[in-house]
Motif scaffolding. Structure first.
Motif, short mmCIF file in Angstrom:
data_model
loop_
_atom_site.label_atom_id
_atom_site.label_comp_id
_atom_site.label_asym_id
_atom_site.label_seq_id
_atom_site.Cartn_x
_atom_site.Cartn_y
_atom_site.Cartn_z
N ILE A 92 -1.43 4.52 -10.17
CA ILE A 92 -2.14 3.37 -10.73
C ILE A 92 -1.53 2.04 -10.31
N ALA A 93 -0.21 1.90 -10.43
CA ALA A 93 0.40 0.58 -10.22
C ALA A 93 0.15 0.00 -8.83
N PRO A 94 0.39 0.75 -7.74
CA PRO A 94 0.10 0.17 -6.42
C PRO A 94 -1.39 -0.15 -6.23
N THR A 95 -2.26 0.65 -6.82
CA THR A 95 -3.70 0.44 -6.67
C THR A 95 -4.13 -0.85 -7.34
N VAL A 96 -3.67 -1.07 -8.58
CA VAL A 96 -4.17 -2.24 -9.33
C VAL A 96 -3.53 -3.54 -8.87
N THR A 97 -2.46 -3.47 -8.09
CA THR A 97 -1.83 -4.68 -7.54
C THR A 97 -2.21 -4.90 -6.07
N ASN A 98 -3.12 -4.07 -5.54
CA ASN A 98 -3.55 -4.12 -4.14
C ASN A 98 -2.37 -3.91 -3.20
N CYS A 99 -1.47 -3.02 -3.60
CA CYS A 99 -0.28 -2.71 -2.81
C CYS A 99 -0.24 -1.22 -2.44
N ALA A 100 -1.41 -0.60 -2.33
CA ALA A 100 -1.47 0.84 -2.08
C ALA A 100 -1.79 1.13 -0.63
N ALA A 101 -1.13 2.17 -0.12
CA ALA A 101 -1.49 2.70 1.21
C ALA A 101 -2.83 3.42 1.09
N PRO A 102 -3.62 3.47 2.17
CA PRO A 102 -3.35 2.96 3.51
C PRO A 102 -3.75 1.51 3.73
N ASP A 103 -4.33 0.89 2.69
CA ASP A 103 -4.78 -0.49 2.86
C ASP A 103 -3.65 -1.43 3.24
N THR A 104 -2.46 -1.19 2.67
CA THR A 104 -1.34 -2.09 2.98
C THR A 104 -1.03 -2.08 4.47
N GLY A 105 -0.90 -0.90 5.05
CA GLY A 105 -0.60 -0.81 6.47
C GLY A 105 -1.72 -1.38 7.33
N ASN A 106 -2.97 -1.16 6.92
CA ASN A 106 -4.09 -1.69 7.68
C ASN A 106 -4.14 -3.21 7.63
N MET A 107 -3.82 -3.76 6.46
CA MET A 107 -3.78 -5.22 6.36
C MET A 107 -2.66 -5.80 7.21
N GLU A 108 -1.53 -5.11 7.25
CA GLU A 108 -0.43 -5.56 8.11
C GLU A 108 -0.84 -5.54 9.58
N VAL A 109 -1.54 -4.49 9.99
CA VAL A 109 -2.01 -4.41 11.38
C VAL A 109 -2.96 -5.56 11.70
N LEU A 110 -3.92 -5.81 10.82
CA LEU A 110 -4.89 -6.87 11.07
C LEU A 110 -4.23 -8.25 11.05
N ALA A 111 -3.28 -8.45 10.14
CA ALA A 111 -2.59 -9.73 10.07
C ALA A 111 -1.75 -9.98 11.32
#
Length: 404
Positions: A92-111
């Protein structure tokens, strides 16, 4: 090396700890009950969506991204204790703070590698939590521990790329809000440099030829909060050439850049999982009697708790050192340390969770306590982002090189 938390880290830690106590821990059981009433287990759980809004309101959002133009602008050393806290409730915690994989890694790649159009179209909605994403690299037909083995074809045809291949354990792909895949495949399968054969392209989920075939289980769990893990088929799926991330042949390097932060983030959260396990062990030990005395008075239980505390303190120092090195000398300079924590942390935390499960008996393997699910997650991380043996091989070769 100075691992003391600075003022900003302390302030964020205090806010995040309060958020966990007030909102996240109470939501764990509520979320489970709400999910059982949903028409589909992949739908968003109401309490989780409520917590996302609260996390944003409190400024506990996108803490993982060091680019202050998009994220919180925290260093690895500043983020480490925050990720550890979130690891205490890893669903729950990483999801509700928008800090959950795989989105985190994908955002890093796009950034880091995306162009202006790609960041506008995909990164900004991901940062806002409006969409979800998936990273498609692992394949069932080859040993994906060696990324040069991948067989998915990305063939240029005029102004388009044609993608053909089968992927599995594609995290996030089952979520209904998953809108975009980052797909790794070979644009130059006969190229002389095996690490320049691969490229990454952005493939919208609704592209004709993209089929999410089934959800893959992990020890019987489907990991609903993070969007599950899917088997996905790309059957001559076409996307514009402008969907290429970076340059042709740059996919392997982008993958390595993505996995470095991902590995340390996993290890940070694993320490939080171990701390949750120690807390649960202690609570159980002082509340249950066996053979005429409290479990807390049994020598073997005391040994388990003491050993767990020693192990967690050792791991935390190694992870903090790694974070400090990534901040000061870069991911390349911290390569040995990144591999060391990737080897040491999952296996040690698995051992701690195993003892905690043993202490809880039947309850430990049940759905009434978080230990079984924590164990499944920790054990999986001995495989994810490169299996332990690959990192051991690479680390040993680097050590031996000094003597050759």
């Amino acid at each position: 090396m100075d691992f003391a938390f600075d003022a900003r880290t302390e302030e964020l830690r205090a806010r995040l700890l309060a958020f966990m106590d007030e909102y996240v821990y109470p939501a764990e059981r509520v979320a489970h009950e709400q999910r059982e009433r949903l028409a589909s287990p992949w739908e968003s759980v109401p309490v989780v969506e409520e917590l996302k809004a609260e996390a944003r309101r409190q400024g506990l959002w996108n803490l993982f991204l060091p680019d202050d133009g998009y994220g919180a602008g925290l260093t690895n050393l500043q983020y480490a204790p925050l990720a550890e806290i979130m690891g205490r409730s890893p669903q729950i915690a990483p999801t509700v703070t928008n800090c959950a994989a795989p989105d985190t890694g994908n955002m890093e790649v796009l950034a880091q590698f995306g162009d202006e159009r790609q960041r506008k179209q995909w990164l900004e909605p991901l940062l806002a939590g409006e969409i979800r994403s998936a990273f498609a690299m692992t394949e069932p037909e080859v040993a994906s521990s060696d990324a040069t083995n991948i067989t998915t074809h990305i063939e240029r045809d005029g102004d388009e790329y044609v993608i053909t291949g089968r992927k599995w354990y594609i995290s996030g792909a089952m979520h209904p809000d998953c809108t975009i895949f980052i797909v790794m495949g070979k644009t130059d399968p006969e190229g002389p440099d095996i690490r320049r054969q691969q490229s990454m392209v952005l493939v919208p989920r609704d592209t004709p030829g993209v089929t999410v075939q089934r959800a893959m289980q992990v020890f019987g769990y489907e990991d609903h909060y993070h969007g599950g893990h899917a088997e996905v088929v790309f059957d001559h799926a076409r996307v514009p050439v402008s969907n290429l991330i970076g340059e042709e042949g740059g996919g392997f390097a982008i993958a390595q850049a993505r996995l470095g932060p991902g590995r340390i983030h996993h290890c940070m959260r694993l320490i939080g999982m171990a701390e949750r396990a120690i807390e649960l062990m202690c609570r159980r030990a002082v509340s249950r009697d066996a053979f005429g005395k409290a479990l807390a008075q049994q020598g073997v239980v005391q040994n388990w708790i003491a050993d767990a505390r020693v192990a967690v303190e050792q791991l935390r120092l190694l992870v903090l050192k790694t974070a400090w090195m990534m901040d000061t000398v870069g991911n390349r300079g911290a390569h040995t340390e990144i591999q060391a924590i990737k080897i040491a942390t999952p296996r040690t935390v698995v051992g701690i969770l195993d003892r905690a499960i043993q202490l809880y008996g039947a309850g430990g393997v049940s759905q009434d306590y978080p230990l079984a699910e924590l164990y499944a997650g920790a054990r999986t991380l001995m495989i994810a982002d490169g299996p332990d043996e690959v990192h051991q091989r690479s680390l040993a070769r680097r050590e031996l090189k000094k003597y050759l």
